[in-house]
Design a protein around this motif. Structure first.
Motif, PDB file in Angstrom:
ATOM      1  N   GLU A 132       0.827  -1.204   0.000  1.00  0.00           N
ATOM      2  CA  GLU A 132       0.000   0.000   0.000  1.00  0.00           C
ATOM      3  C   GLU A 132       0.866   1.260   0.000  1.00  0.00           C
ATOM      4  OE1 GLU A 132      -3.954   1.721   2.371  1.00  0.00           O
ATOM      5  OE2 GLU A 132      -2.946  -0.109   3.053  1.00  0.00           O
ATOM      6  N   ALA A 133       1.958   1.230   0.755  1.00  0.00           N
ATOM      7  CA  ALA A 133       2.872   2.372   0.791  1.00  0.00           C
ATOM      8  C   ALA A 133       3.539   2.576  -0.561  1.00  0.00           C
ATOM      9  CB  ALA A 133       3.926   2.159   1.877  1.00  0.00           C
ATOM     10  N   PHE A 134       3.844   1.475  -1.245  1.00  0.00           N
ATOM     11  CA  PHE A 134       4.407   1.576  -2.597  1.00  0.00           C
ATOM     12  C   PHE A 134       3.443   2.319  -3.522  1.00  0.00           C
ATOM     13  CE2 PHE A 134       4.021  -0.353  -6.838  1.00  0.00           C
ATOM     14  CZ  PHE A 134       5.230   0.023  -7.408  1.00  0.00           C
ATOM     15  N   PHE A 135       2.163   1.923  -3.496  1.00  0.00           N
ATOM     16  CA  PHE A 135       1.171   2.596  -4.339  1.00  0.00           C
ATOM     17  C   PHE A 135       1.084   4.088  -3.994  1.00  0.00           C
ATOM     18  CE2 PHE A 135      -1.237  -1.647  -4.711  1.00  0.00           C
ATOM     19  CZ  PHE A 135      -0.681  -1.929  -5.938  1.00  0.00           C
ATOM     20  N   ALA A 136       0.997   4.385  -2.707  1.00  0.00           N
ATOM     21  CA  ALA A 136       0.856   5.778  -2.282  1.00  0.00           C
ATOM     22  C   ALA A 136       2.059   6.613  -2.703  1.00  0.00           C
ATOM     23  CB  ALA A 136       0.662   5.844  -0.769  1.00  0.00           C
ATOM     24  N   THR A 137       3.249   6.061  -2.567  1.00  0.00           N
ATOM     25  CA  THR A 137       4.460   6.790  -2.951  1.00  0.00           C
ATOM     26  C   THR A 137       4.483   7.077  -4.443  1.00  0.00           C
ATOM     27  OG1 THR A 137       5.759   5.838  -1.142  1.00  0.00           O
ATOM     28  CG2 THR A 137       6.985   6.670  -3.033  1.00  0.00           C
ATOM     29  N   GLN A 138       4.126   6.075  -5.250  1.00  0.00           N
ATOM     30  CA  GLN A 138       4.125   6.283  -6.705  1.00  0.00           C
ATOM     31  C   GLN A 138       3.052   7.288  -7.117  1.00  0.00           C
ATOM     32  OE1 GLN A 138       6.769   5.083  -8.189  1.00  0.00           O
ATOM     33  NE2 GLN A 138       7.192   4.173  -6.182  1.00  0.00           N
ATOM     34  N   ARG A 141       4.340  10.717  -6.383  1.00  0.00           N
ATOM     35  CA  ARG A 141       5.324  11.065  -7.414  1.00  0.00           C
ATOM     36  C   ARG A 141       4.629  11.513  -8.690  1.00  0.00           C
ATOM     37  NH1 ARG A 141       9.000   6.370  -9.036  1.00  0.00           N
ATOM     38  NH2 ARG A 141       9.757   7.989 -10.455  1.00  0.00           N
ATOM     39  N   ALA A 142       3.599  10.741  -9.095  1.00  0.00           N
ATOM     40  CA  ALA A 142       2.881  11.060 -10.333  1.00  0.00           C
ATOM     41  C   ALA A 142       2.194  12.412 -10.243  1.00  0.00           C
ATOM     42  CB  ALA A 142       1.864   9.958 -10.643  1.00  0.00           C
ATOM     43  N   ILE A 143       1.641  12.738  -9.077  1.00  0.00           N
ATOM     44  CA  ILE A 143       1.002  14.048  -8.879  1.00  0.00           C
ATOM     45  C   ILE A 143       2.056  15.153  -8.968  1.00  0.00           C
ATOM     46  CG2 ILE A 143      -0.124  15.516  -7.164  1.00  0.00           C
ATOM     47  CD1 ILE A 143      -1.657  13.003  -6.234  1.00  0.00           C
ATOM     48  N   ALA A 144       3.194  14.948  -8.321  1.00  0.00           N
ATOM     49  CA  ALA A 144       4.261  15.954  -8.327  1.00  0.00           C
ATOM     50  C   ALA A 144       4.783  16.204  -9.735  1.00  0.00           C
ATOM     51  CB  ALA A 144       5.405  15.517  -7.410  1.00  0.00           C
ATOM     52  N   GLU A 145       4.751  15.166 -10.569  1.00  0.00           N
ATOM     53  CA  GLU A 145       5.243  15.298 -11.944  1.00  0.00           C
ATOM     54  C   GLU A 145       4.165  15.798 -12.906  1.00  0.00           C
ATOM     55  OE1 GLU A 145       6.862  11.524 -13.031  1.00  0.00           O
ATOM     56  OE2 GLU A 145       8.360  11.535 -11.424  1.00  0.00           O
ATOM     57  N   GLY A 151      -6.012  16.238  -7.775  1.00  0.00           N
ATOM     58  CA  GLY A 151      -7.096  16.103  -6.808  1.00  0.00           C
ATOM     59  C   GLY A 151      -7.245  14.703  -6.259  1.00  0.00           C
ATOM     60  N   ILE A 152      -6.487  13.767  -6.797  1.00  0.00           N
ATOM     61  CA  ILE A 152      -6.542  12.390  -6.311  1.00  0.00           C
ATOM     62  C   ILE A 152      -5.961  12.311  -4.900  1.00  0.00           C
ATOM     63  CG2 ILE A 152      -5.469  10.101  -6.626  1.00  0.00           C
ATOM     64  CD1 ILE A 152      -5.799  10.518  -9.641  1.00  0.00           C
ATOM     65  N   ASP A 153      -6.616  11.562  -4.040  1.00  0.00           N
ATOM     66  CA  ASP A 153      -6.122  11.319  -2.683  1.00  0.00           C
ATOM     67  C   ASP A 153      -5.222  10.079  -2.730  1.00  0.00           C
ATOM     68  OD1 ASP A 153      -5.694  10.500  -0.072  1.00  0.00           O
ATOM     69  OD2 ASP A 153      -7.713  10.978   0.598  1.00  0.00           O
ATOM     70  N   ASN A 188      -9.679  -1.330 -15.562  1.00  0.00           N
ATOM     71  CA  ASN A 188     -10.700  -0.444 -14.985  1.00  0.00           C
ATOM     72  C   ASN A 188     -10.175   0.268 -13.745  1.00  0.00           C
ATOM     73  OD1 ASN A 188     -12.777  -0.872 -16.838  1.00  0.00           O
ATOM     74  ND2 ASN A 188     -13.450  -2.744 -15.832  1.00  0.00           N
ATOM     75  N   ALA A 189      -9.443  -0.467 -12.909  1.00  0.00           N
ATOM     76  CA  ALA A 189      -8.911   0.127 -11.683  1.00  0.00           C
ATOM     77  C   ALA A 189      -7.841   1.176 -11.975  1.00  0.00           C
ATOM     78  CB  ALA A 189      -8.337  -0.964 -10.782  1.00  0.00           C
ATOM     79  N   LEU A 190      -7.143   0.998 -13.101  1.00  0.00           N
ATOM     80  CA  LEU A 190      -6.035   1.896 -13.435  1.00  0.00           C
ATOM     81  C   LEU A 190      -6.412   2.949 -14.468  1.00  0.00           C
ATOM     82  CD1 LEU A 190      -3.163  -0.748 -13.714  1.00  0.00           C
ATOM     83  CD2 LEU A 190      -3.772   0.642 -11.740  1.00  0.00           C
ATOM     84  N   ALA A 191      -7.693   3.013 -14.831  1.00  0.00           N
ATOM     85  CA  ALA A 191      -8.118   3.944 -15.878  1.00  0.00           C
ATOM     86  C   ALA A 191      -7.753   5.390 -15.541  1.00  0.00           C
ATOM     87  CB  ALA A 191      -9.617   3.818 -16.113  1.00  0.00           C
ATOM     88  N   PHE A 192      -7.755   5.725 -14.260  1.00  0.00           N
ATOM     89  CA  PHE A 192      -7.449   7.111 -13.863  1.00  0.00           C
ATOM     90  C   PHE A 192      -6.023   7.498 -14.222  1.00  0.00           C
ATOM     91  CE2 PHE A 192      -5.702   4.730 -10.380  1.00  0.00           C
ATOM     92  CZ  PHE A 192      -4.678   5.512  -9.865  1.00  0.00           C
ATOM     93  N   LEU A 193      -5.139   6.507 -14.408  1.00  0.00           N
ATOM     94  CA  LEU A 193      -3.755   6.804 -14.760  1.00  0.00           C
ATOM     95  C   LEU A 193      -3.621   7.272 -16.206  1.00  0.00           C
ATOM     96  CD1 LEU A 193      -1.902   3.793 -13.093  1.00  0.00           C
ATOM     97  CD2 LEU A 193      -2.109   6.124 -12.216  1.00  0.00           C
ATOM     98  N   ALA A 194      -4.606   6.918 -17.034  1.00  0.00           N
ATOM     99  CA  ALA A 194      -4.553   7.282 -18.445  1.00  0.00           C
ATOM    100  C   ALA A 194      -5.258   8.595 -18.726  1.00  0.00           C
ATOM    101  CB  ALA A 194      -5.177   6.174 -19.291  1.00  0.00           C
ATOM    102  N   GLU A 195      -5.963   9.107 -17.733  1.00  0.00           N
ATOM    103  CA  GLU A 195      -6.693  10.356 -17.929  1.00  0.00           C
ATOM    104  C   GLU A 195      -5.760  11.548 -17.711  1.00  0.00           C
ATOM    105  OE1 GLU A 195      -9.805  10.219 -15.120  1.00  0.00           O
ATOM    106  OE2 GLU A 195     -10.881   8.571 -16.098  1.00  0.00           O
ATOM    107  N   PRO A 196      -5.751  12.516 -18.650  1.00  0.00           N
ATOM    108  CA  PRO A 196      -4.880  13.683 -18.449  1.00  0.00           C
ATOM    109  C   PRO A 196      -5.358  14.523 -17.270  1.00  0.00           C
ATOM    110  CG  PRO A 196      -6.343  14.029 -20.312  1.00  0.00           C
ATOM    111  CD  PRO A 196      -6.518  12.590 -19.878  1.00  0.00           C
ATOM    112  N   PRO A 197      -4.443  15.153 -16.550  1.00  0.00           N
ATOM    113  CA  PRO A 197      -4.835  16.040 -15.444  1.00  0.00           C
ATOM    114  C   PRO A 197      -5.751  17.150 -15.947  1.00  0.00           C
ATOM    115  CG  PRO A 197      -2.491  15.593 -15.377  1.00  0.00           C
ATOM    116  CD  PRO A 197      -2.993  15.047 -16.682  1.00  0.00           C
TER     117      PRO A 197
END
Length: 206
Positions: A132-138, A141-145, A151-153, A188-197
C-alpha cells in the motif's frame, strides 16, 4: 558442542512453504511438515518454536522472494505510472503462470478462514502495508510530476489499488479462463492513470 545444522533454514522454509501453500495453515499437520522437510518434529520445534513460528517464517520468506524484490525493482522506475502498471502486469502474469491455481500465499492466508496468530497477522499487515505504501508513494510522485489529477487522494487510491490486487489474486483461483477478466479488472482500476490532469484537459479544449 551443539551439532551443526545439516539443512539450511532457507531450504527448510521453501520445503515447508510448498505444504502450507497447497494445504493452508489449518490443513497442514506436523507430519506433513516433517515429511516435506526431512526433519523431525523436535528439530522443527527447536528451530521455529512451534507450527505457527514455522508458518510466520514461511510467510516472511515468501514475501522476501515474491513481493519485496518486485516492489524494489518497480520503485526504481523513472515513471511512477509505469511502476504501478508494472505491478499489475506482474500480478496478471503470475496468475497466468499459476497452472495449479495456488494463488498468493499471503492472500490465501487472509481469506482461508483459519484462525490467525498475532504474529501471523502482524506479518501480513506489514507486508500488505509495504504494498500500500508503494502505491501511495508512486501516486504522490505522479502528482508531483503532473502526470495524474492532483485532486486524487494518494492514500485512498492506494487502499483501492490494494483491494484490486487482492481481488485479482482471489479471482485467479476461481475462473476457468481468467486472463481477460483479470486484465479488464486491472484496466478499470487503473483507468485514472490514463486520464490527463484537469489542466491538460482544459488546455486541449481551447
Amino acid at each position: 558442542m551443539p551439532r551443526k545444522r545439516t539443512l539450511p533454514d532457507d531450504i527448510v522454509l521453501e520445503r515447508a512453504m510448498t505444504v502450507f501453500w497447497r494445504l493452508g495453515y489449518a490443513g497442514t499437520s506436523m507430519r506433513d511438515l516433517t515429511q516435506a522437510t526431512g526433519l523431525s518434529a523436535a528439530a522443527l520445534y527447536n528451530r521455529f518454536a512451534d507450527k505457527d513460528g514455522l508458518f510466520v517464517a514461511v510467510l516472511r520468506r515468501y514475501s522476501e522472494i515474491a513481493l519485496t524484490p518486485l516492489l524494489d525493482r518497480l520503485a526504481a522506475s523513472r515513471s511512477p505510472v509505469a511502476a504501478i502498471r508494472g505491478f499489475f502486469d506482474a500480478l496478471i502474469a503470475a496468475s497466468q503462470a499459476d497452472a495449479d491455481r495456488l494463488g498468493c500465499l499471503l492472500v490465501n492466508t487472509i481469506v482461508d478462514g483459519a484462525a490467525m496468530s498475532d504474529d501471523a497477522r502482524a506479518m501480513l499487515n506489514s507486508r500488505f502495508g509495504e504494498l500500500e505504501a508503494f502505491f501511495a508513494t508512486q501516486l504522490r510522485r505522479a502528482i508531483a510530476e503532473g502526470a495524474i489529477d492532483p485532486g486524487i487522494d494518494p492514500a485512498a487510491k492506494a487502499a483501492a489499488l490494494l483491494g484490486t490486487a487482492f481481488g485479482l489474486r482471489v479471482l485467479s483461483r476461481l475462473r476457468d479462463d481468467p486472463p481477460d477478466q483479470l486484465r479488464d479488472l486491472a484496466d478499470n482500476a487503473l483507468a485514472f492513470l490514463a486520464e490527463p490532469p484537469p489542466a491538460l484537459r482544459l488546455r486541449a479544449a481551447r
